[in-house]
Design an enzyme around this catalytic site. Structure first.
Site, PDB file in Angstrom:
ATOM      1  N   SER A   1     -29.373  25.815  20.158  1.00 51.31           N
ATOM      2  CA  SER A   1     -28.402  25.759  19.407  1.00 51.31           C
ATOM      3  C   SER A   1     -27.393  26.404  19.916  1.00 51.31           C
ATOM      4  O   SER A   1     -26.002  25.867  19.841  1.00 51.31           O
ATOM      5  CB  SER A   1     -28.407  24.945  17.820  1.00 51.31           C
ATOM      6  OG  SER A   1     -29.093  24.718  17.883  1.00 51.31           O
TER       7      SER A   1
ATOM      8  N   HIS B   1     -31.275  21.278  25.475  1.00 52.65           N
ATOM      9  CA  HIS B   1     -30.896  21.156  24.046  1.00 52.65           C
ATOM     10  C   HIS B   1     -31.070  19.793  24.328  1.00 52.65           C
ATOM     11  O   HIS B   1     -30.423  19.159  24.119  1.00 52.65           O
ATOM     12  CB  HIS B   1     -29.562  21.957  23.767  1.00 52.65           C
ATOM     13  CG  HIS B   1     -28.737  21.948  22.646  1.00 52.65           C
ATOM     14  ND1 HIS B   1     -27.640  21.564  22.260  1.00 52.65           N
ATOM     15  CD2 HIS B   1     -29.982  21.375  21.506  1.00 52.65           C
ATOM     16  CE1 HIS B   1     -27.744  21.945  20.896  1.00 52.65           C
ATOM     17  NE2 HIS B   1     -29.078  21.801  20.431  1.00 52.65           N
TER      18      HIS B   1
ATOM     19  N   GLU C   1     -29.152  18.435  25.946  1.00 54.00           N
ATOM     20  CA  GLU C   1     -27.865  19.056  27.515  1.00 54.00           C
ATOM     21  C   GLU C   1     -28.601  20.345  28.000  1.00 54.00           C
ATOM     22  O   GLU C   1     -29.851  20.518  27.972  1.00 54.00           O
ATOM     23  CB  GLU C   1     -26.715  20.263  26.469  1.00 54.00           C
ATOM     24  CG  GLU C   1     -25.941  19.438  25.606  1.00 54.00           C
ATOM     25  CD  GLU C   1     -25.080  19.714  24.783  1.00 54.00           C
ATOM     26  OE1 GLU C   1     -23.661  20.483  24.921  1.00 54.00           O
ATOM     27  OE2 GLU C   1     -25.238  20.984  23.404  1.00 54.00           O
TER      28      GLU C   1
ATOM     29  N   ASN D   1     -22.519  21.176  19.265  1.00 51.88           N
ATOM     30  CA  ASN D   1     -22.627  22.107  18.622  1.00 51.88           C
ATOM     31  C   ASN D   1     -20.825  22.532  18.738  1.00 51.88           C
ATOM     32  O   ASN D   1     -20.248  22.584  17.047  1.00 51.88           O
ATOM     33  CB  ASN D   1     -23.659  22.936  18.284  1.00 51.88           C
ATOM     34  CG  ASN D   1     -25.030  22.795  17.494  1.00 51.88           C
ATOM     35  OD1 ASN D   1     -24.941  21.495  17.039  1.00 51.88           O
ATOM     36  ND2 ASN D   1     -26.069  22.660  18.594  1.00 51.88           N
TER      37      ASN D   1
HETATM   38  N1  LIG Z   1     -33.261  21.439  13.505  1.00 57.14           N
HETATM   39  C1  LIG Z   1     -32.152  21.041  14.049  1.00 57.14           C
HETATM   40  O1  LIG Z   1     -31.635  19.441  14.287  1.00 57.14           O
HETATM   41  C2  LIG Z   1     -31.778  21.437  15.660  1.00 57.14           C
HETATM   42  C3  LIG Z   1     -31.437  20.803  16.941  1.00 57.14           C
HETATM   43  C4  LIG Z   1     -31.457  21.126  17.990  1.00 57.14           C
HETATM   44  C5  LIG Z   1     -31.566  22.323  18.682  1.00 57.14           C
HETATM   45  N2  LIG Z   1     -32.044  23.845  17.271  1.00 57.14           N
HETATM   46  C6  LIG Z   1     -32.781  24.597  17.645  1.00 57.14           C
HETATM   47  O2  LIG Z   1     -33.968  24.572  17.805  1.00 57.14           O
HETATM   48  C7  LIG Z   1     -34.453  25.572  17.820  1.00 57.14           C
HETATM   49  C8  LIG Z   1     -36.064  26.033  16.087  1.00 57.14           C
HETATM   50  O3  LIG Z   1     -35.115  24.492  15.028  1.00 57.14           O
HETATM   51  P1  LIG Z   1     -36.016  24.355  14.143  1.00 57.14           P
HETATM   52  O4  LIG Z   1     -34.528  23.386  13.398  1.00 57.14           O
HETATM   53  O5  LIG Z   1     -37.114  23.585  14.271  1.00 57.14           O
HETATM   54  O6  LIG Z   1     -36.747  25.379  12.885  1.00 57.14           O
HETATM   55  P2  LIG Z   1     -37.560  25.376  12.842  1.00 57.14           P
HETATM   56  O7  LIG Z   1     -37.058  25.938  11.395  1.00 57.14           O
HETATM   57  O8  LIG Z   1     -38.214  23.875  11.663  1.00 57.14           O
HETATM   58  O9  LIG Z   1     -39.036  25.744  13.032  1.00 57.14           O
HETATM   59  C9  LIG Z   1     -39.296  27.276  13.556  1.00 57.14           C
HETATM   60  C10 LIG Z   1     -40.690  26.918  14.517  1.00 57.14           C
HETATM   61  O10 LIG Z   1     -40.229  28.443  15.082  1.00 57.14           O
HETATM   62  C11 LIG Z   1     -41.708  29.088  14.229  1.00 57.14           C
HETATM   63  N3  LIG Z   1     -41.581  30.507  15.053  1.00 57.14           N
HETATM   64  C12 LIG Z   1     -41.351  31.868  14.437  1.00 57.14           C
HETATM   65  N4  LIG Z   1     -40.793  32.087  15.309  1.00 57.14           N
HETATM   66  C13 LIG Z   1     -42.238  32.170  16.223  1.00 57.14           C
HETATM   67  C14 LIG Z   1     -42.450  32.767  16.854  1.00 57.14           C
HETATM   68  N5  LIG Z   1     -41.307  34.617  17.218  1.00 57.14           N
HETATM   69  N6  LIG Z   1     -42.877  32.500  17.729  1.00 57.14           N
HETATM   70  C15 LIG Z   1     -43.348  31.486  18.002  1.00 57.14           C
HETATM   71  N7  LIG Z   1     -43.396  30.550  16.303  1.00 57.14           N
HETATM   72  C16 LIG Z   1     -42.016  30.922  15.807  1.00 57.14           C
HETATM   73  C17 LIG Z   1     -41.624  28.854  13.312  1.00 57.14           C
HETATM   74  O11 LIG Z   1     -42.805  29.735  12.201  1.00 57.14           O
HETATM   75  C18 LIG Z   1     -40.994  27.793  12.678  1.00 57.14           C
HETATM   76  O12 LIG Z   1     -42.529  26.967  12.323  1.00 57.14           O
HETATM   77  C19 LIG Z   1     -33.680  26.493  16.564  1.00 57.14           C
HETATM   78  O13 LIG Z   1     -32.868  27.055  18.052  1.00 57.14           O
HETATM   79  C20 LIG Z   1     -32.778  25.793  16.834  1.00 57.14           C
HETATM   80  O14 LIG Z   1     -31.119  26.182  16.796  1.00 57.14           O
HETATM   81  C21 LIG Z   1     -32.419  23.165  16.534  1.00 57.14           C
END
Ligand SMILES: NC(=O)c1ccc[n+]([C@@H]2O[C@H](COP(=O)([O-])OP(=O)(O)OC[C@H]3O[C@@H](n4cnc5c(N)ncnc54)[C@H](O)[C@@H]3O)[C@@H](O)[C@H]2O)c1
Length: 288
Positions: A125, A146, A158, A196
């Site tokens: 993000s 993104h 993005e 963001n």
């Molecule tokens: N939540 C949102 O609205 C959103 C939107 C766009 C981008 N993002 C980005 O996407 C990414 C994930 O966010 P999310 O909301 O899905 O998080 P989340 O907490 O729902 O999921 C993250 C997952 O990654 C796993 N994980 C952690 N470390 C790991 C590793 N070393 N190897 C493999 N798996 C691992 C965890 O077990 C978990 O299942 C982040 O970088 C976040 O900034 C989030």
């Protein structure tokens, strides 16, 4: 070779991280007829990620929006896997926790096992794409992809160009995003990119207004929905994104811009400390 024929070469995608975003991204890729291999460090998260896509497809059939054969095709394109599947992947999309150290370590490990031509992408993000590209050791074949939350619904991706991302990598990524039925918008690498950088200060300000008692949570969200025509209020949106993710993004913006205008509201820190993370934990600013 044209971008379109290059993009046709992307037939296997490894998605690392099966949480909110990884699961939705895998669903979108499988629906486009491209093999999506989803993996996670936590077996429970991987199972929940696969189940979430499956449940979305069941709902689509129940509502008559999709046919059984179509859904069978989608299911055939989504597989659980492990990091070792990177050896056969044409593209890797990382969607793990929003921490520079964790992402950097993962990309270094993946790059050692991947083919040289494999493109690496992060769904981060806010974290520097250029820093992650350096950690991967393949900065010309690295970029940000993104997706927005919920990935199966929102049309934007993005496409973030790092300092050394090649033109060919950007073209391939743009063509790939288009094959998913999404709209790619190419932006340069900068903290929070465009989305963001603009969204998170608004969410943070809504939390400051709440902690100062300017209005109730419902009233704050109502003002932004009815007055600004936002489909969802900023506090409900923070719950959808995940309050831990919001905090991580604001900390990155504050650190990387060196500007305290991005300092996270104290109430946001308190909520995360209490593990009230929003929808994914059942409670954030609202109860689910
Ligand atoms: N939540 C949102 O609205 C959103 C939107 C766009 C981008 N993002 C980005 O996407 C990414 C994930 O966010 P999310 O909301 O899905 O998080 P989340 O907490 O729902 O999921 C993250 C997952 O990654 C796993 N994980 C952690 N470390 C790991 C590793 N070393 N190897 C493999 N798996 C691992 C965890 O077990 C978990 O299942 C982040 O970088 C976040 O900034 C989030």
């Amino acid at each position: 070779m044209t971008a379109a024929t290059e993009a046709a070469a992307i037939s296997r995608v490894l998605i690392v991280g099966a949480g909110t975003m990884g699961s939705g991204i895998a669903q979108v890729i499988a629906e486009a007829g491209i093999t999506a291999i989803l993996c996670d460090v936590d077996p429970g998260s991987l199972e929940r990620g696969i189940d979430a896509a499956s449940a979305a497809w069941d709902r689509a059939v129940a509502k008559g929006r999709r046919g059984d054969e179509e859904i069978a095709r989608f299911r055939a394109h989504l597989e659980p896997g492990t990091l070792a599947d990177v050896a056969e992947a044409d593209l890797v999309i990382e969607a793990i926790v929003e921490k520079l150290a964790a992402k950097s370590a993962l990309f270094a490990e993946l790059s050692a096992a991947a083919r040289p031509a494999t493109i690496f992408a992060s769904n981060t993000s806010s974290i520097s794409i250029t820093a992650l590209a350096t950690a991967s050791g393949r900065p010309d074949r690295f970029l940000g992809l993104h997706f927005f939350n919920p990935a199966p619904v929102l049309p934007l991706v993005e496409v973030v160009r790092g300092l050394e991302t090649s033109d060919e990598t950007v073209e391939d990524a743009v063509a790939f995003v288009a094959t998913l039925g999404k709209t790619p918008v190419v932006v340069r690498d900068a903290p929070g990119f465009v989305g963001n950088r603009i969204l998170l200060p608004m969410i943070n300000e809504a939390i400051f207004a709440l902690q100062e008692g300017v209005a109730s949570r419902e009233a704050i969200d109502e003002v932004m929905k009815l007055g600004m025509a936002h489909p969802i209020g900023p506090l409900a949106l923070a719950d959808l994104i995940g309050l831990d993710v919001c905090l991580d993004i604001l900390e990155t913006l504050q650190r990387d811009f060196g500007d305290d205008k991005y300092r996270p509201a104290g109430l946001l820190r308190t909520m995360v400390a209490a593990r009230k993370l929003g929808r994914k934990s059942g409670e954030g600013f609202f109860v689910y």
